[in-house]
Design a protein around this motif. Structure first.
Motif, PDB file in Angstrom:
ATOM      1  N   ASP A  24      60.628  19.908  30.759  1.00 12.86           N
ATOM      2  CA  ASP A  24      60.635  18.702  29.926  1.00 12.86           C
ATOM      3  C   ASP A  24      59.432  18.669  28.985  1.00 12.86           C
ATOM      4  O   ASP A  24      59.509  18.146  27.873  1.00 12.86           O
ATOM      5  N   ARG A  60      59.740  15.936  25.632  1.00 12.44           N
ATOM      6  CA  ARG A  60      60.077  14.567  26.046  1.00 12.44           C
ATOM      7  C   ARG A  60      58.860  13.654  25.975  1.00 12.44           C
ATOM      8  O   ARG A  60      58.972  12.473  25.632  1.00 12.44           O
ATOM      9  N   CYS A  64      74.962  10.514  23.703  1.00 11.51           N
ATOM     10  CA  CYS A  64      73.642  10.977  24.125  1.00 11.51           C
ATOM     11  C   CYS A  64      72.757  11.302  22.922  1.00 11.51           C
ATOM     12  O   CYS A  64      73.209  11.929  21.958  1.00 11.51           O
ATOM     13  N   HIS A 110      70.585  13.439  22.654  1.00 16.21           N
ATOM     14  CA  HIS A 110      70.317  14.869  22.510  1.00 16.21           C
ATOM     15  C   HIS A 110      71.300  15.531  21.551  1.00 16.21           C
ATOM     16  O   HIS A 110      70.915  16.015  20.489  1.00 16.21           O
ATOM     17  N   SER A 146      70.957  15.667  30.420  1.00 15.10           N
ATOM     18  CA  SER A 146      69.917  14.656  30.211  1.00 15.10           C
ATOM     19  C   SER A 146      70.200  13.444  31.084  1.00 15.10           C
ATOM     20  O   SER A 146      71.355  13.049  31.272  1.00 15.10           O
ATOM     21  N   ASN A 152      64.735   7.956  28.800  1.00 10.14           N
ATOM     22  CA  ASN A 152      65.125   9.326  29.142  1.00 10.14           C
ATOM     23  C   ASN A 152      64.241   9.845  30.269  1.00 10.14           C
ATOM     24  O   ASN A 152      63.142  10.316  30.048  1.00 10.14           O
ATOM     25  N   GLY A 183      65.018  15.526  30.472  1.00  9.89           N
ATOM     26  CA  GLY A 183      65.518  16.141  29.249  1.00  9.89           C
ATOM     27  C   GLY A 183      66.765  16.951  29.494  1.00  9.89           C
ATOM     28  O   GLY A 183      67.298  16.955  30.604  1.00  9.89           O
ATOM     29  N   ALA A 204      67.037  15.703  26.410  1.00 11.98           N
ATOM     30  CA  ALA A 204      66.879  14.615  25.440  1.00 11.98           C
ATOM     31  C   ALA A 204      65.411  14.229  25.325  1.00 11.98           C
ATOM     32  O   ALA A 204      64.718  14.069  26.327  1.00 11.98           O
TER      33      ALA A 204
END
Length: 324
Positions: free
Chosen positions: A49, A54, A234, A236, A258, A267, A270, A272
């Motif tokens: 992440d 993130r 999402c 992402h 995610s 979030n 990840g 995302a």
């Protein structure tokens, strides 16, 4: 004689035509699958992440590549002046040292993209790998006193970096790799409360998809009666969260994994890097109504829920089998 001006025939940009061909070409897919599996299997744990960015709120890879690109471009400028080979060599070395972590962040992001994006990303990586090889040859020549050859390899490396940068720009701006795919929600959903269905239409613990001003919304009713609502696509890569898994107060995207907290869209995991837009909810006359949460309400919700963040993250890891 006709006075009508002759119109030029409009033709597609040749570079864009080649990039479109690259996006649709499946020949590299077996290699992509092998590399993707290798990157995903790296035992990175929660560092994954960090590499996604993130903590930063957007991908960290574009930030990391500034060091090698800046160093190599500066070396090229110094190579234009006589007697600067030593200084240029130092900059080439700095760029080579910074290339490895930049490549790692890029690889981690690349492994979580759509197939068309991965095809362009593979060539992007090959161009940058070529650049690293050329700059390594440049540094070796400079160290051994072959300054002219070192400069030549350096300029060839800069050319490869330019090609890689062009492909990276195509990934980011044409294919929206790394962009927040939920950013437009606050600009599309109108103010006020929106009725989305009766309470009976939302079985406890099951994700349900509804629409508000043509924006898909994920709705989850807890067994205790609390109703949560998030933007369904999402952040992402616009995966449908309503088709994901709900557990421990979070929802997991079915496309790339995610994890978002249902209470405020944060979030938790990840790839995302941006949270989901969240909605306030209420029940009126047996019907569920939602309203896009304002920024100040969102800040209060997050400040009040920070104590739950680690618990949600741990629960999400346990429920969804995270090992990396």
């Amino acid at each position: 004689m006709s006075t009508t001006p002759r119109r030029r025939r409009l033709r597609q940009n040749r570079v864009l035509w080649l990039l479109d061909r690259l996006e649709r070409d499946p020949r590299a897919d077996p290699m992509i699958e092998t590399l993707r599996g290798a990157v995903r299997s790296l035992p990175l744990g929660r560092v994954r992440d960090v590499l996604h960015g993130r903590w930063l709120g957007h991908p960290v890879h574009p930030l990391m590549v500034q060091v090698p690109i800046g160093s190599w471009l500066s070396a090229a400028v110094l190579d234009l002046r006589p007697g600067r080979n030593r200084e240029a060599g130092v900059l080439v070395g700095v760029g080579l040292a910074a290339a490895a972590p930049a490549a790692l962040t890029g690889a981690v992001d690349w492994a979580e993209l759509h197939r068309q994006q991965m095809r362009v990303g593979l060539v992007h990586a090959l161009a940058n790998t070529t650049a690293v090889g050329l700059y390594a040859a440049s540094l070796a020549c400079r160290v051994t006193g072959r300054s002219a050859a070192g400069r030549t390899y350096g300029y060839l490396g800069l050319t490869a970096v330019g090609v890689g940068g062009m492909l990276g720009g195509h990934l980011a701006y044409r294919q929206a790799s790394g962009a927040n795919h939920a950013e437009e929600v606050p600009h599309v959903v109108s103010e006020g409360w929106h009725r989305i269905g009766s309470v009976d239409e939302f079985p406890a613990g099951r994700p349900v998809r509804r629409s508000v001003d043509d924006v898909p919304v994920l709705v989850v009713r807890e067994s205790g009666g609390t109703v949560h609502a998030l933007a369904d696509r999402c952040s992402h890569l616009a995966g449908p969260l309503s088709e994901g898994t709900v557990s421990d107060g979070c929802v997991r995207c079915p496309w790339h994994g995610s994890v978002f907290r249902l209470s405020d869209g944060w979030n938790v995991r990840g790839p995302a890097t941006a949270p989901q837009p969240a909605f306030d909810t209420r029940i009126v006359d047996g019907h569920v109504e939602v309203r896009l949460r304002a920024d100040d309400d969102e800040d209060r919700a997050r400040s009040g829920g920070e104590a739950d963040l680690e618990r949600s993250a741990t629960g999400a890891d346990r429920a969804h089998g995270y090992s990396n």
